[in-house]
Motif scaffolding. Structure first.
Motif, mmCIF file in Angstrom:
data_model
loop_
_atom_site.group_PDB
_atom_site.id
_atom_site.type_symbol
_atom_site.label_atom_id
_atom_site.label_comp_id
_atom_site.label_asym_id
_atom_site.label_seq_id
_atom_site.Cartn_x
_atom_site.Cartn_y
_atom_site.Cartn_z
ATOM 1 N N ASP A 115 -13.965 -12.395 -7.634
ATOM 2 C CA ASP A 115 -13.434 -11.071 -7.944
ATOM 3 C C ASP A 115 -11.968 -10.941 -7.524
ATOM 4 O O ASP A 115 -11.449 -11.723 -6.739
ATOM 5 N N VAL A 116 -11.325 -9.935 -8.068
ATOM 6 C CA VAL A 116 -9.942 -9.609 -7.768
ATOM 7 C C VAL A 116 -9.817 -8.951 -6.379
ATOM 8 O O VAL A 116 -10.754 -8.323 -5.904
ATOM 9 N N TRP A 117 -8.684 -9.190 -5.712
ATOM 10 C CA TRP A 117 -8.299 -8.362 -4.561
ATOM 11 C C TRP A 117 -6.983 -7.675 -4.946
ATOM 12 O O TRP A 117 -5.980 -8.349 -5.186
ATOM 13 N N GLN A 118 -7.002 -6.368 -5.018
ATOM 14 C CA GLN A 118 -5.797 -5.628 -5.399
ATOM 15 C C GLN A 118 -4.690 -5.807 -4.354
ATOM 16 O O GLN A 118 -4.952 -6.201 -3.222
ATOM 17 N N TRP A 119 -3.461 -5.475 -4.729
ATOM 18 C CA TRP A 119 -2.304 -5.608 -3.843
ATOM 19 C C TRP A 119 -2.460 -4.711 -2.614
ATOM 20 O O TRP A 119 -2.698 -3.518 -2.736
ATOM 21 N N HIS A 120 -2.272 -5.310 -1.449
ATOM 22 C CA HIS A 120 -2.414 -4.528 -0.218
ATOM 23 C C HIS A 120 -1.704 -5.215 0.934
ATOM 24 O O HIS A 120 -1.280 -6.366 0.833
ATOM 25 N N GLN A 121 -1.562 -4.461 2.005
ATOM 26 C CA GLN A 121 -1.118 -4.999 3.301
ATOM 27 C C GLN A 121 -2.311 -4.938 4.239
ATOM 28 O O GLN A 121 -3.063 -3.965 4.225
ATOM 29 N N ASP A 122 -2.465 -5.917 5.102
ATOM 30 C CA ASP A 122 -3.605 -5.875 6.006
ATOM 31 C C ASP A 122 -3.358 -4.986 7.216
ATOM 32 O O ASP A 122 -4.278 -4.348 7.727
ATOM 33 N N TYR A 123 -2.115 -4.924 7.692
ATOM 34 C CA TYR A 123 -1.878 -4.136 8.903
ATOM 35 C C TYR A 123 -2.207 -2.654 8.694
ATOM 36 O O TYR A 123 -2.650 -1.980 9.637
ATOM 37 N N GLY A 124 -2.050 -2.158 7.474
ATOM 38 C CA GLY A 124 -2.447 -0.772 7.186
ATOM 39 C C GLY A 124 -3.880 -0.505 7.625
ATOM 40 O O GLY A 124 -4.163 0.497 8.293
#
Lengths: 265, 265
Positions: free
Chosen positions: B103-112
């Protein structure tokens, strides 16, 4: 004309990639017109679940620039050479593979659909992709399984759920076996490239989550003697005008594109 | 130890790729154990909508090979060097990105997520991906936006619909702007590669429709002084054992892997 080596590669591998076949001017007008077409509400323009444009069918019949591309000798002559006879336009569409939301196309062969839905006698029709945007490894390039065209029509299931477009798709065991034998290629390159591949070559493409759209013109040229016998789909999806394409002169699209650029400047 | 140039590249670009950090024996045992873990029914193993395994959390706590990887000096020492202090394991998971259905993982930051859900004071935690399969352009590689780590925590929306895992994802306008500035990189290479990147670096990955699975160990090492203040997620997702990791000796995983291979022969 294709070289002997190119002809052999097509027959062996099932595809041929001709980078930079159309120049920047030509690409600019085709792309700009594609975007204008996508803004139209008409039955030939299909959309993703998200509403983003997915495909515009038959654009060569209602857009002059695309009409010139559809008769371009740089595309028509090599296919005539491979089939040894004139060709007509079986299908012409502009596939969007939109930025961020471009949808997946599961693994499939196109000739399966042409045979079942259109009554096409033999796989003597050529798929052609013309890049209107840069095709990169990350924006959902077409993926082809080399040599998979030699096995005829493979068993397939009618998938109406996964994507926005019903497709006869292959199962995982079949694709795994084909890829073990032939690998996967994903030709990439700047806008203007031309990729042609056999109607039985297995292909698919992943989704596109990047900000880079990946528009291509995706058309099918059928050998005239191989005209479809039992059309069941709308005329703008599977054409029934079997008249041989008379190519334009070499410079027709170029001149149109230059006028378009000058008008915009 | 990282070179000065590597340290500078990490700070400038937000990531560092160290190909072939683990050898074939080491990869073989980690991969085989990952597959065994995926066959287990336990709360730490999450699945795609299709039922295929997606993620196995906290595998270092219930699997010996992954326990050795989690304390490996080839991984721990460079991160200690960059943070200037000892680190502990904030999260450890094995992401499957299964063949055909990954599956896809949408654009993100992990620290959020770490800030909002775990109360982590600063983005002084390192994401690390260790390749258990070959990562190719076509099987859903991690895509990173270089230099996007310099802008702090960006506005995000909680996406619980697109994927099987709730994520704080960025909108299209934000991603477009970041990519215009920094581009996109998708480090690829054979199994055993190690990719580390900043907790604020924007990243995502497309789906995988190929027959090639793309398993990676995806873990987060947090600076000990930056321990999380307000845990709200299960212990096996965001650990609360803040004891500094004591690395194994250099050969511990290698010896384990060799014993594993000999037992299998």
């Amino acid at each position: 004309m294709l070289t002997e080596q190119q002809v052999r590669q097509f027959h062996d591998e099932g595809y041929l990639f001709l980078p930079e076949t159309f120049n920047d001017d030509e690409v600019a007008v085709l792309k700009s017109e594609a975007e204008a077409i996508y803004r139209q509400q008409r039955p030939e323009v299909w959309r993703e679940k998200s509403g983003a444009p997915r495909t515009a069918f038959a654009a060569h019949l209602y857009n002059e620039a695309h009409g010139l591309l559809a008769r371009h000798p740089r595309m028509i002559r090599p296919v005539e050479q491979l089939f040894g006879e004139p060709v007509y336009m079986h299908q012409y569409k502009i596939n969007a593979k939109a930025a961020f939301t471009g949808d997946v196309w599961q693994w499939h062969q196109d000739y399966g659909t042409w045979a079942r839905d259109d009554g096409m006698p033999e796989p003597r029709a050529m798929n052609i992709a013309i890049f209107l945007d840069e095709v990169m490894p990350i924006n959902g390039p077409l993926m082809l399984v080399p040599r998979s065209h030699t096995l005829g029509v493979l068993a397939a299931e009618h998938d109406t759920a996964t994507t926005s477009y019903p497709l006869w798709t292959l199962d995982e065991a079949t694709v795994t076996k084909l890829v073990e034998a032939g690998g996967i290629v994903a030709p990439t390159g700047k806008a203007g490239g031309l990729l042609m591949f056999h109607g039985n070559l297995v292909h698919g493409s992943a989704g596109n989550i990047t900000p880079y759209p990946r528009k291509i013109v995706y058309l099918t040229l059928n050998a005239v003697s191989n005209y479809i016998r039992k059309p069941t789909r709308p005329e703008w999806i599977a054409h029934t005008d079997f008249a041989p394409i008379v190519p334009t002169d070499e410079g027709a699209l170029t001149r149109y594109a230059q006028r378009f650029r000058q008008a915009a400047e």
